[in-house]
Design a protein around this motif. Structure first.
Motif, short mmCIF file in Angstrom:
data_model
loop_
_atom_site.label_atom_id
_atom_site.label_comp_id
_atom_site.label_asym_id
_atom_site.label_seq_id
_atom_site.Cartn_x
_atom_site.Cartn_y
_atom_site.Cartn_z
N LEU A 189 0.83 -1.21 0.00
CA LEU A 189 0.00 0.00 0.00
C LEU A 189 0.86 1.25 0.00
N ALA A 190 1.99 1.18 0.71
CA ALA A 190 2.87 2.35 0.82
C ALA A 190 3.72 2.56 -0.42
N GLY A 191 3.74 1.60 -1.33
CA GLY A 191 4.59 1.70 -2.50
C GLY A 191 6.04 1.40 -2.19
N LEU A 192 6.29 0.74 -1.04
CA LEU A 192 7.67 0.38 -0.66
C LEU A 192 8.12 -0.91 -1.31
N SER A 193 7.16 -1.71 -1.79
CA SER A 193 7.49 -2.92 -2.54
C SER A 193 6.36 -3.19 -3.53
N GLU A 194 6.71 -3.82 -4.64
CA GLU A 194 5.71 -4.14 -5.66
C GLU A 194 5.17 -5.54 -5.44
N PRO A 195 3.87 -5.73 -5.58
CA PRO A 195 3.32 -7.09 -5.45
C PRO A 195 3.78 -7.98 -6.59
N SER A 196 3.79 -9.28 -6.33
CA SER A 196 4.14 -10.23 -7.39
C SER A 196 3.05 -10.28 -8.45
N SER A 197 1.81 -10.07 -8.02
CA SER A 197 0.68 -9.98 -8.95
C SER A 197 -0.40 -9.14 -8.30
N GLY A 198 -1.35 -8.69 -9.11
CA GLY A 198 -2.43 -7.86 -8.60
C GLY A 198 -2.13 -6.38 -8.73
N THR A 199 -3.08 -5.56 -8.32
CA THR A 199 -2.95 -4.11 -8.45
C THR A 199 -3.22 -3.43 -7.12
N VAL A 200 -2.50 -2.33 -6.89
CA VAL A 200 -2.70 -1.48 -5.71
C VAL A 200 -3.02 -0.09 -6.22
#
Length: 289
Positions: A81-92
């Motif tokens: 949520l904070a944009g400190l890491s990117e998810p492996s899949s999906g969207t934030v």
């Protein structure tokens, strides 16, 4: 104000809610859709499934807490949520835009004391604004407001080593407050504090939430903290973390720590533990009876 009128209608039942409440789309402030997170394990090619898939909608101005057993991916969710890491899949998404890096309008407070020991309280709080090149008069205005709001004016010239743990956390929260965030993410901010100080800090956090109208997401291991502070509490499973229960507390917005003495508080706390106990047993490798 009495304890009774800080609480909700006590006859209202505890409800399990969908993670995307049935409200109008323009009220959705941040969303995670199909979010997963995998890590490589010990430098090998083996994938470690830490989180998800997670679907969650945070409504504008709500206070949402996440509880779950150790290692279930609570902090991983916050980092996404904070944009400190990117998810492996999906969207934030935040305010209708994909999260790529830390978005403008998002503030994060961690458990660790992040104050600079060589800077006094005023300089710690204003550090980020100075690094951003903000006008000096505006820096002073915002810093003075944040120190006043968090009860730090009398400690403006003090250094972190001269402050208690609770006071240092006030400094960290004030440093986030000066950025005027619309979404505040808190990762175990009071975990190192004693119970009495945590309750008092919880009151301060609720006051901050009411007066700024920010959306708040809190990660915590403390069920009583989640039950007291939140509009909704999401209970996560053992790894890979999934939401297995969403409980709406129903508290009035004017609540404070006095609600811990009400029967309703006990009901909410018990509901959270009912689900979390089973998941914690899984982590410990024991059977729940």
């Amino acid at each position: 104000m009495t304890a009774a009128n800080t609480s909700l209608n006590r006859s209202a039942p505890l409800r399990v809610l969908d993670t995307s409440p049935s409200q109008t789309p323009e009220e959705a402030h941040a969303t995670l859709t199909g979010v997963t997170r995998h890590f490589t394990k010990n430098g090998s090619k083996e994938l470690f499934h830490a989180l998800g898939p997670i679907d969650l909608t945070l409504m504008k101005g709500e206070f949402f807490s996440v509880v779950g057993p150790s290692g279930c991916g609570k902090s991983t969710l916050l980092d996404a949520l904070a944009g400190l890491s990117e998810p492996s899949s999906g969207t934030v998404m935040f305010e209708g835009r994909p999260v790529k890096g830390v978005p403008d309008g998002v503030g994060v407070v961690f458990q660790e004391d992040a104050s600079f020991p060589w800077l006094n309280v005023r300089d710690n709080i204003s550090f980020g604004l100075r690094m951003a090149g903000m006008d000096g008069a505006e820096i002073k205005r915002r810093t003075d407001y944040a120190m006043g709001f968090m009860g730090l004016k009398d400690f403006a010239g003090a250094y972190p080593a001269q402050l208690s743990g609770g006071m240092r956390q006030r400094v960290c929260i004030a440093r986030t407050l000066v950025t005027q965030p619309r979404l505040i993410l808190l990762d175990e901010p009071f975990g190192a504090l004693d119970q009495q100080t945590r309750l008092l800090m919880g009151d301060e956090l609720l006051r901050l939430w009411r007066e700024t109208s920010a959306t708040v997401l809190l990660i915590t291991h403390a069920l009583d903290e989640a039950a007291m502070l939140s509009d909704r509490v999401g209970v996560m499973s053992a790894r890979p973390g999934l939401f297995i229960d969403i409980v709406e507390t129903g508290w009035n917005r004017s609540r404070d720590s006095r609600i811990v003495s009400t029967p309703r508080f006990g009901e909410v706390n018990a509901r959270l533990w009912e689900k979390l106990r089973v998941e914690s047993m899984k982590v410990m490798g024991t059977a729940a009876h």
